[in-house]
Design a protein around this motif. Structure first.
Motif, PDB file in Angstrom:
ATOM      1  N   THR A   1      51.502  18.086  29.983  1.00  0.00           N
ATOM      2  CA  THR A   1      51.121  19.499  30.031  1.00  0.00           C
ATOM      3  C   THR A   1      49.615  19.697  29.880  1.00  0.00           C
ATOM      4  OG1 THR A   1      53.273  20.167  29.157  1.00  0.00           O
ATOM      5  CG2 THR A   1      51.482  21.752  28.922  1.00  0.00           C
ATOM      6  N   ILE A   2      48.976  18.838  29.107  1.00  0.00           N
ATOM      7  CA  ILE A   2      47.521  18.921  28.921  1.00  0.00           C
ATOM      8  C   ILE A   2      46.810  18.945  30.271  1.00  0.00           C
ATOM      9  CG2 ILE A   2      45.469  17.702  28.066  1.00  0.00           C
ATOM     10  CD1 ILE A   2      47.292  16.580  25.808  1.00  0.00           C
ATOM     11  N   PHE A   3      47.243  18.095  31.179  1.00  0.00           N
ATOM     12  CA  PHE A   3      46.577  17.987  32.480  1.00  0.00           C
ATOM     13  C   PHE A   3      46.833  19.212  33.348  1.00  0.00           C
ATOM     14  CE2 PHE A   3      47.201  13.678  30.924  1.00  0.00           C
ATOM     15  CZ  PHE A   3      45.899  13.189  31.015  1.00  0.00           C
ATOM     16  N   PHE A   4      48.006  19.819  33.237  1.00  0.00           N
ATOM     17  CA  PHE A   4      48.279  21.054  33.978  1.00  0.00           C
ATOM     18  C   PHE A   4      47.354  22.174  33.504  1.00  0.00           C
ATOM     19  CE2 PHE A   4      50.282  25.209  34.268  1.00  0.00           C
ATOM     20  CZ  PHE A   4      50.576  25.281  35.628  1.00  0.00           C
ATOM     21  N   TYR A   5      47.228  22.327  32.199  1.00  0.00           N
ATOM     22  CA  TYR A   5      46.360  23.372  31.663  1.00  0.00           C
ATOM     23  C   TYR A   5      44.910  23.151  32.092  1.00  0.00           C
ATOM     24  CZ  TYR A   5      50.133  24.948  28.530  1.00  0.00           C
ATOM     25  OH  TYR A   5      51.311  25.437  28.019  1.00  0.00           O
ATOM     26  N   TRP A   6      44.495  21.911  32.052  1.00  0.00           N
ATOM     27  CA  TRP A   6      43.108  21.578  32.421  1.00  0.00           C
ATOM     28  C   TRP A   6      42.805  21.993  33.860  1.00  0.00           C
ATOM     29  CZ3 TRP A   6      38.803  19.833  29.983  1.00  0.00           C
ATOM     30  CH2 TRP A   6      37.773  19.349  30.786  1.00  0.00           C
ATOM     31  N   LYS A   7      43.754  21.804  34.750  1.00  0.00           N
ATOM     32  CA  LYS A   7      43.520  22.045  36.180  1.00  0.00           C
ATOM     33  C   LYS A   7      43.721  23.498  36.595  1.00  0.00           C
ATOM     34  CE  LYS A   7      44.783  20.403  40.808  1.00  0.00           C
ATOM     35  NZ  LYS A   7      43.367  20.318  41.237  1.00  0.00           N
ATOM     36  N   PHE A   8      44.705  24.189  36.011  1.00  0.00           N
ATOM     37  CA  PHE A   8      45.119  25.467  36.586  1.00  0.00           C
ATOM     38  C   PHE A   8      44.859  26.716  35.743  1.00  0.00           C
ATOM     39  CE2 PHE A   8      47.949  22.408  38.764  1.00  0.00           C
ATOM     40  CZ  PHE A   8      47.612  22.713  40.087  1.00  0.00           C
ATOM     41  N   ILE A   9      44.730  26.600  34.428  1.00  0.00           N
ATOM     42  CA  ILE A   9      44.633  27.807  33.603  1.00  0.00           C
ATOM     43  C   ILE A   9      43.234  28.426  33.725  1.00  0.00           C
ATOM     44  CG2 ILE A   9      44.699  28.722  31.260  1.00  0.00           C
ATOM     45  CD1 ILE A   9      47.427  28.012  32.425  1.00  0.00           C
ATOM     46  N   PRO A  10      43.142  29.728  34.086  1.00  0.00           N
ATOM     47  CA  PRO A  10      41.836  30.377  34.255  1.00  0.00           C
ATOM     48  C   PRO A  10      41.270  30.864  32.919  1.00  0.00           C
ATOM     49  CG  PRO A  10      43.576  31.930  34.750  1.00  0.00           C
ATOM     50  CD  PRO A  10      44.263  30.628  34.413  1.00  0.00           C
ATOM     51  N   GLU A  11      39.992  31.201  32.923  1.00  0.00           N
ATOM     52  CA  GLU A  11      39.359  31.832  31.761  1.00  0.00           C
ATOM     53  C   GLU A  11      39.433  33.343  31.942  1.00  0.00           C
ATOM     54  OE1 GLU A  11      38.354  32.601  28.472  1.00  0.00           O
ATOM     55  OE2 GLU A  11      38.119  30.444  28.798  1.00  0.00           O
ATOM     56  N   THR A  12      39.813  34.064  30.886  1.00  0.00           N
ATOM     57  CA  THR A  12      40.002  35.518  30.995  1.00  0.00           C
ATOM     58  C   THR A  12      39.166  36.316  30.003  1.00  0.00           C
ATOM     59  OG1 THR A  12      41.879  35.431  29.454  1.00  0.00           O
ATOM     60  CG2 THR A  12      42.377  35.205  31.809  1.00  0.00           C
ATOM     61  N   LYS A  13      38.442  35.645  29.154  1.00  0.00           N
ATOM     62  CA  LYS A  13      37.707  36.332  28.080  1.00  0.00           C
ATOM     63  C   LYS A  13      36.591  37.214  28.643  1.00  0.00           C
ATOM     64  CE  LYS A  13      35.225  35.276  23.746  1.00  0.00           C
ATOM     65  NZ  LYS A  13      36.150  35.860  22.783  1.00  0.00           N
ATOM     66  N   GLY A  14      36.449  38.423  28.072  1.00  0.00           N
ATOM     67  CA  GLY A  14      35.307  39.270  28.370  1.00  0.00           C
ATOM     68  C   GLY A  14      35.420  40.134  29.607  1.00  0.00           C
ATOM     69  N   LYS A  15      36.591  40.159  30.278  1.00  0.00           N
ATOM     70  CA  LYS A  15      36.764  40.971  31.481  1.00  0.00           C
ATOM     71  C   LYS A  15      37.861  41.995  31.251  1.00  0.00           C
ATOM     72  CE  LYS A  15      35.431  37.471  34.954  1.00  0.00           C
ATOM     73  NZ  LYS A  15      35.115  36.351  34.089  1.00  0.00           N
ATOM     74  N   SER A  16      37.705  43.182  31.833  1.00  0.00           N
ATOM     75  CA  SER A  16      38.774  44.173  31.779  1.00  0.00           C
ATOM     76  C   SER A  16      39.936  43.694  32.634  1.00  0.00           C
ATOM     77  CB  SER A  16      38.282  45.532  32.286  1.00  0.00           C
ATOM     78  OG  SER A  16      38.088  45.486  33.691  1.00  0.00           O
ATOM     79  N   LEU A  17      41.101  44.309  32.461  1.00  0.00           N
ATOM     80  CA  LEU A  17      42.262  43.924  33.263  1.00  0.00           C
ATOM     81  C   LEU A  17      41.990  44.135  34.747  1.00  0.00           C
ATOM     82  CD1 LEU A  17      45.203  45.381  31.105  1.00  0.00           C
ATOM     83  CD2 LEU A  17      44.245  43.064  31.087  1.00  0.00           C
ATOM     84  N   GLU A  18      41.252  45.195  35.074  1.00  0.00           N
ATOM     85  CA  GLU A  18      40.932  45.461  36.472  1.00  0.00           C
ATOM     86  C   GLU A  18      39.944  44.439  37.013  1.00  0.00           C
ATOM     87  OE1 GLU A  18      43.010  48.466  34.740  1.00  0.00           O
ATOM     88  OE2 GLU A  18      41.001  47.917  34.034  1.00  0.00           O
ATOM     89  N   GLU A  19      38.963  44.047  36.207  1.00  0.00           N
ATOM     90  CA  GLU A  19      38.007  43.014  36.633  1.00  0.00           C
ATOM     91  C   GLU A  19      38.692  41.670  36.843  1.00  0.00           C
ATOM     92  OE1 GLU A  19      33.917  44.651  34.459  1.00  0.00           O
ATOM     93  OE2 GLU A  19      35.281  43.328  33.374  1.00  0.00           O
ATOM     94  N   LEU A  20      39.678  41.360  36.005  1.00  0.00           N
ATOM     95  CA  LEU A  20      40.414  40.106  36.176  1.00  0.00           C
ATOM     96  C   LEU A  20      41.180  40.101  37.491  1.00  0.00           C
ATOM     97  CD1 LEU A  20      41.823  39.446  32.582  1.00  0.00           C
ATOM     98  CD2 LEU A  20      40.203  38.010  33.843  1.00  0.00           C
ATOM     99  N   GLU A  21      41.811  41.210  37.832  1.00  0.00           N
ATOM    100  CA  GLU A  21      42.531  41.277  39.108  1.00  0.00           C
ATOM    101  C   GLU A  21      41.588  41.021  40.274  1.00  0.00           C
ATOM    102  OE1 GLU A  21      45.510  44.108  40.274  1.00  0.00           O
ATOM    103  OE2 GLU A  21      45.739  44.776  38.200  1.00  0.00           O
ATOM    104  N   GLU A  22      40.434  41.656  40.248  1.00  0.00           N
ATOM    105  CA  GLU A  22      39.483  41.487  41.341  1.00  0.00           C
ATOM    106  C   GLU A  22      38.936  40.055  41.380  1.00  0.00           C
ATOM    107  OE1 GLU A  22      36.596  44.590  40.998  1.00  0.00           O
ATOM    108  OE2 GLU A  22      38.089  46.189  41.223  1.00  0.00           O
ATOM    109  N   HIS A  23      38.763  39.460  40.206  1.00  0.00           N
ATOM    110  CA  HIS A  23      38.295  38.067  40.136  1.00  0.00           C
ATOM    111  C   HIS A  23      39.332  37.135  40.752  1.00  0.00           C
ATOM    112  CE1 HIS A  23      36.591  34.346  38.561  1.00  0.00           C
ATOM    113  NE2 HIS A  23      37.759  34.084  37.987  1.00  0.00           N
TER     114      HIS A  23
END
Length: 470
Positions: free
Chosen positions: A442-464
């Protein structure tokens, strides 16, 4: 064009609203934690007040709640998109109450399993709705810490369950109704949520998506500390603009929206995150900790009392993770740190169980590594897991996809709860090596696919995500 409302007479404190919503998390934690202390008494013969459960029936009774939770998450996600977050929470509170009463008075295994499924519908619903609801109510700069209260209340509920279990087991060890007293206490947070639901607001983002702009503005004015109309209007307009932009991206149906590549990708990432968070095996510890410790040679009452330590560690870990680390660390870094710590702790639990002879030393070493496992799980993985699920899904499908993710989460939980008792009976501590291997991958899956979400509004995350995952 909908008319905006005038200012309401009275503001609402967002901390108070979140406190009511997280009673769902408290009930979730209490209901999932209480079974660990009740099971040893439910395994007693009927003549001694138990239900004469064997290892398979223990797994069925425990996992029936989890199976109900899988469908509860799925159904509540769809319901919340249709009728709103507030009404869905009210129904969940009613199911919590009915399920708790039914399990505490169950005369046999069949009735117990039936009401455990009902309770599971509520638990799954709460796990799907509460973090999303809080995330949609919260201002961007407070979203992380407010959503993290969901996990804090889950583990607080589990600690309360462990503590009350220990008190009841100590003072009523020979009472034929010992386990019934334990389960009956689950009604307290359920009733609190039901009453509190009448004081909640609706999600302003859901209201905007339903073209109820005036009500959305009222909610934003109530929940924001500012008295400046321009700031409220700016936030409202940002939500409206984004909702309209996303509405125009497809024909509007759920199936059409899910055909959009970036939506499908982020949905699959979130569903995988939800599934893998349960494959840590955390609920083998939360549900069966006393049984595991009894298997090491510890006495029943001592094992139930020792489980309080797990609850204390979980609460402290979530408090540290949400209040100290979350404001400072990136989401991805916290998740990976926790996953590595979980994997190492599972390996050490398995090694202590497998290679040391039965003794008090072995029992307490297993307990220490169990607490280490829970610290990394609750401080890092659990805090980030629920927060990310509340953040990453697009508004137009948020309830439904969150329901799918929670279904995957609880289905994995169901598998663990069902197979752990017979696996533990056959393999004893070697079972934890299996979990360690799964979590290493699982460590390798998280490393490759999980995005960073800190500091953005929900709308900014969608656009990102629309730009980076297209």
């Amino acid at each position: 064009m909908p008319q905006t409302s005038t200012k309401p007479v009275k503001k609402k404190n967002i901390d108070f609203v979140v406190a009511i919503a997280t009673l769902g998390a408290l009930a979730f934690g209490f209901d999932t934690g209480v079974i660990s202390g009740a099971l040893p008494f439910m395994e007693l013969p009927f003549s001694e007040g138990g239900l004469s459960l064997d290892a398979t029936q223990v797994g069925v009774v425990t996992s029936s709640l989890v199976l109900g939770a899988a469908f509860g998450g799925l159904l509540s996600g769809r319901m919340s998109d249709s009728v709103g977050r507030k009404k869905t929470l009210l129904l969940i509170a009613a199911l919590f109450t009915i399920g708790a009463l039914g399990t505490s008075f169950a005369p046999n295994v069949a009735i117990m399993v039936t009401f455990r499924v009902v309770l599971g519908l509520a638990v799954g619903g709460a796990s799907a709705i509460v973090p999303v609801f809080i995330g949609e109510l919260a201002p961007t700069d407070r979203r992380g810490t407010l959503v993290a209260r969901n996990e804090l209340l889950i583990v607080t509920g589990q600690l309360l369950a462990y503590t009350t279990n220990a008190i009841i087991a100590t003072y009523f060890p020979d009472d034929h109704h010992t386990w019934r007293y334990m389960l009956l206490l689950c009604t307290i947070p359920a009733v609190g949520l039901f009453i509190g639901s009448f004081f909640l607001t609706e999600s302003p983002r859901w209201l905007i998506d339903q073209n109820r702009e005036g009500e959305a503005k009222t909610v934003l004015w109530q929940l924001r500390s500012t008295e400046n109309d321009a700031e409220i209007e700016a936030e409202l307009q940002g939500i409206k603009d984004h909702s309209e932009k996303m509405r125009q991206a497809t024909s509007g149906s759920f199936s059409d929206y899910m055909r959009v590549p970036w939506v499908r990708k982020i949905a699959l990432i979130g569903i995988a995150l939800a599934f893998l968070s349960q494959m840590t095996g955390v609920n083998s510890v939360m549900y069966y900790a006393p049984s595991i410790l009894i298997d090491t040679g510890l006495g029943t009452n001592a094992a139930i009392i020792a489980t309080i330590g797990n609850g204390v560690v979980s609460v402290l870990a979530v408090a540290i993770g949400s209040l100290v680390l979350l404001p400072k660390m990136k989401r991805r870094r916290m998740l990976l740190t926790g996953q590595i710590g979980v994997t190492i702790s599972l390996f050490l639990m398995g090694a202590s169980f497998t290679f040391l002879p039965e003794s008090t030393t072995r029992s307490y070493l297993v307990l220490v590594f169990m607490m280490s496992f829970l610290f990394f799980m609750q401080c890092f993985v659990a805090v980030i897991f629920w927060l990310m699920l509340a953040e990453i899904f697009p508004l137009r499908v948020r309830g439904k996809v969150m329901g799918m993710a929670v279904f995957a989460n609880w289905f994995a939980n169901f598998l663990v709860a069902l197979v752990f008792p017979p696996l533990q009976e056959a393999l004893h501590g070697k079972t934890f090596f299996i979990f360690a291997f799964i979590n290493f991958l699982t460590i390798f899956f998280y490393w490759k696919f999980i995005p960073e979400t800190k500091g953005k509004s929900l709308e900014e995350l969608e656009e990102h995500f629309q730009k980076t995952l297209a």
